[in-house]
Design a protein around this motif. Structure first.
Motif, PDB file in Angstrom:
ATOM      1  N   LYS A   1       1.136  -7.579  -1.916  1.00  0.00           N
ATOM      2  CA  LYS A   1       2.496  -7.421  -2.426  1.00  0.00           C
ATOM      3  C   LYS A   1       2.805  -5.953  -2.594  1.00  0.00           C
ATOM      4  O   LYS A   1       1.994  -5.211  -3.170  1.00  0.00           O
ATOM      5  N   GLY A   2       3.951  -5.539  -2.106  1.00  0.00           N
ATOM      6  CA  GLY A   2       4.315  -4.134  -2.197  1.00  0.00           C
ATOM      7  C   GLY A   2       5.177  -3.744  -1.027  1.00  0.00           C
ATOM      8  O   GLY A   2       5.737  -4.605  -0.348  1.00  0.00           O
TER       9      GLY A   2
ATOM     10  N   SER B   1       2.424  -3.747  -5.686  1.00  0.00           N
ATOM     11  CA  SER B   1       3.014  -4.367  -6.869  1.00  0.00           C
ATOM     12  C   SER B   1       2.074  -4.180  -8.061  1.00  0.00           C
ATOM     13  O   SER B   1       0.844  -4.207  -7.916  1.00  0.00           O
ATOM     14  N   LYS B   2       2.680  -3.961  -9.233  1.00  0.00           N
ATOM     15  CA  LYS B   2       1.846  -3.693 -10.414  1.00  0.00           C
ATOM     16  C   LYS B   2       1.098  -4.939 -10.864  1.00  0.00           C
ATOM     17  O   LYS B   2       0.036  -4.870 -11.459  1.00  0.00           O
TER      18      LYS B   2
ATOM     19  N   THR C   1      -1.374   2.308  -8.231  1.00  0.00           N
ATOM     20  CA  THR C   1      -0.810   1.365  -7.263  1.00  0.00           C
ATOM     21  C   THR C   1      -0.193   2.069  -6.068  1.00  0.00           C
ATOM     22  O   THR C   1       0.390   1.432  -5.211  1.00  0.00           O
TER      23      THR C   1
ATOM     24  N   ALA D   1      -1.117  -7.674  -6.880  1.00  0.00           N
ATOM     25  CA  ALA D   1      -0.987  -6.966  -5.606  1.00  0.00           C
ATOM     26  C   ALA D   1      -1.663  -7.724  -4.465  1.00  0.00           C
ATOM     27  O   ALA D   1      -1.234  -7.640  -3.318  1.00  0.00           O
TER      28      ALA D   1
END
Lengths: 469, 496
Positions: free
Chosen positions: A446-447, A459-460, A388, A463
């Protein structure tokens, strides 16, 4: 004249508004192509009104009392109609320059007599189709008159003196249509202000006239005026019949226009609702209307739900296919260069339909799909979890490739991020960071970005929201 | 028709004098003139009567007496109904033809209908006789002309054409098309003009009486419309007053003087930089151009210069007026710098976030215009913002051609806040101030720090290891609010 009057009484007896409206159509029915000529040459200007009132009385089934306000009204209407026919025939038969302005003015007289008939309470609500017919043709004659005026003159009108300080005045390109809009607006008032009980209220004509008005405003490029109409409608919504009790054809068109107005105001959530329901209600064989609805529904859904039209949806509508297919494909495979090309090639059409500025934002989705592929191309660790943490320079390489026209599939090509590359927008990592920041900001990804380390931490879980990853 | 008209009118008069003694005093031909003696009959009606009596139109089977009665009925009936002006007399069948027609047809009902008012012969006439039909068809084209030139109320386009007479006096050989243009003034604007004139009529006499030397008889409202004047004033400077009456040539400067005025104004602007003076002078300059109908490259440059000065001073109202005028002037291909001002338009619509107008601008651009550096810059700035590419947008901002930066300044703060909240949401845990300075087009760290502080974000700035950093995570909600406030509707003056 007698034929006209017989048609009139027949329609009256049937209580059929559409039959009545047919008596005042400026277009001859296919079954009686000679109709206008016959009516026109049946009488002359000196005796027109006597003729009509006489024939109306003569052909009546029951004995009619005199003075009869209905006969008086219709005598006026048909007299104006007779003059309008004269102008139409003259315009159609002339070989030189047809005078559509005269036709428009004559037809406006018809409209005014009809409006008078309603406002004096002589014409009842069941005759509303007459109002529709008159309004519809008023608009088309106005457009014709303006076209001819434009063709025979210069475009911009100038203040030739007077008390103006500046040289150029209004752009009087649509003089008659603007005039027509005012007349149709009076028809609207006529309908909305009717206080009769619902069963016999002119309110039933509201949506048809509203649609006509919208159509005219769109043509005039003054869509903002539609807002006033919508405001008036919502103000009187309480004493109106519910929307679903109106004829479906009125409602589909109404929802379409409201949806498009909301679309243009970037109220995409509302636009989606109205356009979707217009689409569901629209008659399946009304291809043209479905095309129009989809023209705005497709870009709307692209933004609200990141949904692309399937080939199956587009296949019955070749025109829509030509419009959207290249762009759709580019977004699907995440090819920035194909997207840019498709947008540039379709620009003229898109701008004409006012969807360019919305479609342009589809580039975000296209970029998202590209970045998603970068993520998917990453290695899996021992536990089968995907990496990620992605270097900004890897995203940069993908974007450079994508913009240079390469397919995003061959990501194994290692690009040197210090090189100036193709020199286009992807030239430095700051811009790539900016694009990624946008993805995150718009919740397409996401992140977060860790600038110091030059990586994007995804994001894990989820994403790329909504894409199953 | 007029060739034998003189002859027939004599006979017509004689015959009418006989049956109706009362009408002997009136020289006019119409039959029902007995009561309304001095009535002035329209030309077309008189022609109709003449035709009715013309020898070649007599029908042997119909006695003259009967025809006269019929004729009288037609005309008096139409006079009663006020349709004298609307009936197409040229097309109308002659009385004798109507009688013939009636005879050819059996009566349809036994008694006259009660509303017939004894005019049964007229209302019975249900179908036209073939002969009238064909004859009227043959004449159609010439009739159209007659009915169009008929003497109904004077239509607006004819009123406008009145002033063409005066236009011919003006010596602008290159501006032939102005005649068409003058004739095209819409009836609506005409109507407004008339209203406005009326409004000012009262005050006007007083104003003029203060100018005893005024030789022009410009006080009557009709004169206002009568085309361009040629000024006689030699003053370079003139204060602006809104016109409330026809312009007085003594206070209007001719083109040669106006050209010198422009030079003077340019010099003064450079030297004194007094905007209220300059704006006033430019407005009177524009007014003088308008009343003299001067539409040349000079006009374009006057508007362009005024627009640029207004832009520099942030006077959007005046700027918009000039833009509107320029748009119309450019459409006449009079020269000037259309691309420069198209680029301004695009930037302006970014400012007002007006998507409808933006779409219209895009629709109007030609491929050549899109390649122009200024237009391309504006388009790129627009698309960068549309895609949220603030990096590119601020690079473009730092490299704006012409005077576009004045327009961009109006929305750059708002876009900075937008970018700021964007960065706050996506960068963690903090970002160097230097990064903002570079990304958001600030000239120095000081300036960017001030911007953040000005919007109340000082508590999120932190100094560490000799570098100022912004704590993005914490500042997020804060800038989000500031951004939303900044994007609220723009106040627009004199919008195009």
């Amino acid at each position: 004249m007698e034929v006209l009057c017989r048609e009139f009484w027949h329609a009256n007896q049937e209580g059929s508004g559409s039959l009545l409206a047919a008596t005042i159509s400026p277009i001859a029915p296919p079954s009686y192509l000679n109709r206008l000529d016959a009516i026109y040459h049946d009488t002359n200007a000196a005796s027109i009104s006597k003729d009509i009132s006489y024939s109306l009385t003569k052909t009546a089934h029951a004995a009619i009392q005199y003075p009869n306000p209905e006969i008086t009204s219709w005598t006026e209407i048909y007299s104006a109609y007779w003059y309008a026919i004269g102008a139409i025939l003259a315009a159609e038969h002339t070989t030189t320059r047809p005078d559509w302005t005269k036709v428009y003015e004559a037809w406006k007289d018809v409209a005014n007599t009809v409006i008078k008939g309603y406002s004096s309470g002589v014409l009842e609500a069941w005759t509303l189709p007459v109002l529709y017919t008159v309004g519809k043709h008023l608009r088309s004659f106005a457009i014709k008159a303006d076209e001819h005026a434009r063709a025979s003159g210069t475009d911009a009108s100038f203040n030739a003196g007077g008390l103006q300080d500046d040289i150029a005045g209004d752009f009087g390109k649509n003089e008659k249509l603007e005039d027509a809009a005012r007349v149709i607006n009076r028809m609207f008032t006529l309908c909305i202000s009717d206080r009769a009980p619902l069963e016999e209220s002119r309110k039933w004509g509201l949506y048809y006239i509203t649609n006509l008005l919208f159509k005219t405003y769109f043509k005039l490029n003054s869509i903002g005026l539609s807002k006033n109409i919508l405001r008036a409608l919502s103000a009187s919504r309480t004493d109106m019949p519910t929307l679903d009790s109106f004829p479906r054809s009125h409602i589909v068109t109404f929802k379409y226009y409201v949806g498009v107005i909301q679309f243009l105001e970037e109220d995409y959530a509302q636009a989606e609702e109205n356009l979707t329901s217009a689409w569901h209600m629209c008659h399946r064989s009304a291809t043209r209307n479905i095309e129009l609805i989809l023209t705005y529904l497709i870009p709307t859904l692209l933004l609200t739900r990141q949904q692309l039209p399937s080939p199956r949806l587009l296949s019955p509508y070749p025109r829509l296919g030509a419009l959207f297919a290249p762009l759709t494909l580019a977004i699907r495979i995440g090819s920035l260069s194909a997207f840019d090309t498709a947008l540039a090639e379709g620009e003229h059409e898109f701008v004409k339909r006012r969807i360019y500025l919305t479609l342009e934002r589809g580039r975000d989705i296209c970029l998202r799909n590209l970045l998603r592929q970068v993520y998917l191309a990453g290695d899996l660790d021992e536990e089968g979890k995907r990496n990620t943490r992605i270097y900004v320079k890897d995203f940069a390489a993908a974007i450079r490739l994508g913009e240079a026209g390469g397919s995003a599939g061959n990501m194994d090509v290692e690009m040197d991020d210090s090189g100036s590359g193709s020199g286009s927008a992807g030239e430095n990592n700051d811009e790539v960071e900016c694009l990624v920041a946008n993805m995150i900001y718009k919740n397409l990804m996401k992140g977060y970005i860790s600038r110091e380390r030059g990586i994007v931490v995804l994001s894990k879980t989820g994403a790329f929201p909504g894409t199953g990853i | 028709m007029s060739s034998h008209g003189a002859f027939t009118s004599v006979s017509a008069r004689r015959t009418f004098a006989r049956p109706i003694p009362a009408s002997s005093s009136t020289p006019s031909p119409p039959p029902s003139a007995a009561e309304k003696a001095k009535r002035d009959w329209p030309e077309s009606v008189r022609h109709y009567v003449q035709r009715a009596f013309a020898a070649e139109n007599t029908i042997a089977s119909i006695p003259r007496q009967e025809m006269e009665i019929k004729l009288k009925k037609i005309i008096s009936n139409s006079a009663e109904n006020n349709t004298l002006g609307t009936i197409d007399w040229v097309k109308l069948p002659l009385p004798q033809q109507m009688i013939l027609e009636e005879r050819a047809r059996p009566p349809l009902i036994s008694a006259n209908p009660p509303w017939g008012n004894g005019l049964a012969p007229l209302s019975l006439q249900e179908t036209n006789v073939k002969s009238t039909d064909t004859s009227s068809k043959k004449r159609k084209s010439s009739e159209m002309d007659i009915s169009q030139n008929g003497q109904e109320k004077i239509p607006p386009w004819r009123m406008a054409s009145v002033r063409n007479v005066f236009e011919d006096r003006v010596t602008h050989p290159d501006k032939r098309q102005r005649n068409d243009v003058a004739a095209k003034v819409s009836s609506k604007s005409h109507h407004n003009l008339a209203n406005r004139k009326k409004r000012f009529e009262d005050g006007q006499s007083g104003y003029l009486s203060q100018q005893p030397f005024s030789p022009s008889k410009a006080s009557t409202p009709q004169d206002v419309d009568q085309g361009p004047i040629i000024g006689r004033s030699q003053d370079l400077e003139k204060r602006y007053f809104r016109l409330t009456s026809a312009p007085n040539p003594d206070t209007v400067r001719p083109l040669l003087v106006l050209e010198k005025t422009l030079d003077l104004l340019k010099r003064k602007w450079k030297k004194e930089n007094n905007y209220s003076y300059i704006c006033d002078q430019f407005k009177s300059l524009r007014q003088d151009l308008t009343v003299q109908h001067i539409k040349t490259e000079f006009t374009v440059s006057v508007y362009e210069i005024h627009a640029r000065i207004a832009l520099e001073k942030g006077d959007l109202g005046e700027y918009n007026q000039c833009q509107t005028q320029l748009r119309a002037l450019y459409s006449q291909h009079l020269g000037g710098h259309p691309e420069e001002f198209k680029a301004y338009r695009i930037l302006y619509f970014i400012h007002t976030s007006n998507r409808t107008d933006m779409n219209d601008v895009l629709a109007d651009l030609t491929p050549t215009e899109k390649r122009d550096p200024a237009v391309k810059h504006a388009l790129d700035a627009r698309s960068a913002l549309a895609l949220g590419n603030y990096h590119r947008f601020f690079q473009l901002y730092l490299d704006t051609p012409n005077m576009g930066a004045y327009l961009m300044d109006m929305f750059v703060a708002r876009e900075r806040l937008n970018a700021l909240s964007n960065i706050c949401i996506s960068y963690k845990p903090d970002v160097k101030l230097r990064f903002f300075t570079e990304e958001l087009g600030f000239e120095s760290d000081d300036e960017s720090a001030r911007f953040i502080c000005d919007h109340g974000g000082q508590s999120f700035l932190e100094e560490r290891d000799g570098e100022v950093r912004l704590l993005t995570g914490k500042a997020l909600r804060f800038f989000e609010t500031a951004r939303n406030v900044a994007f609220k509707k723009v106040d627009i003056k004199g919008q195009i």
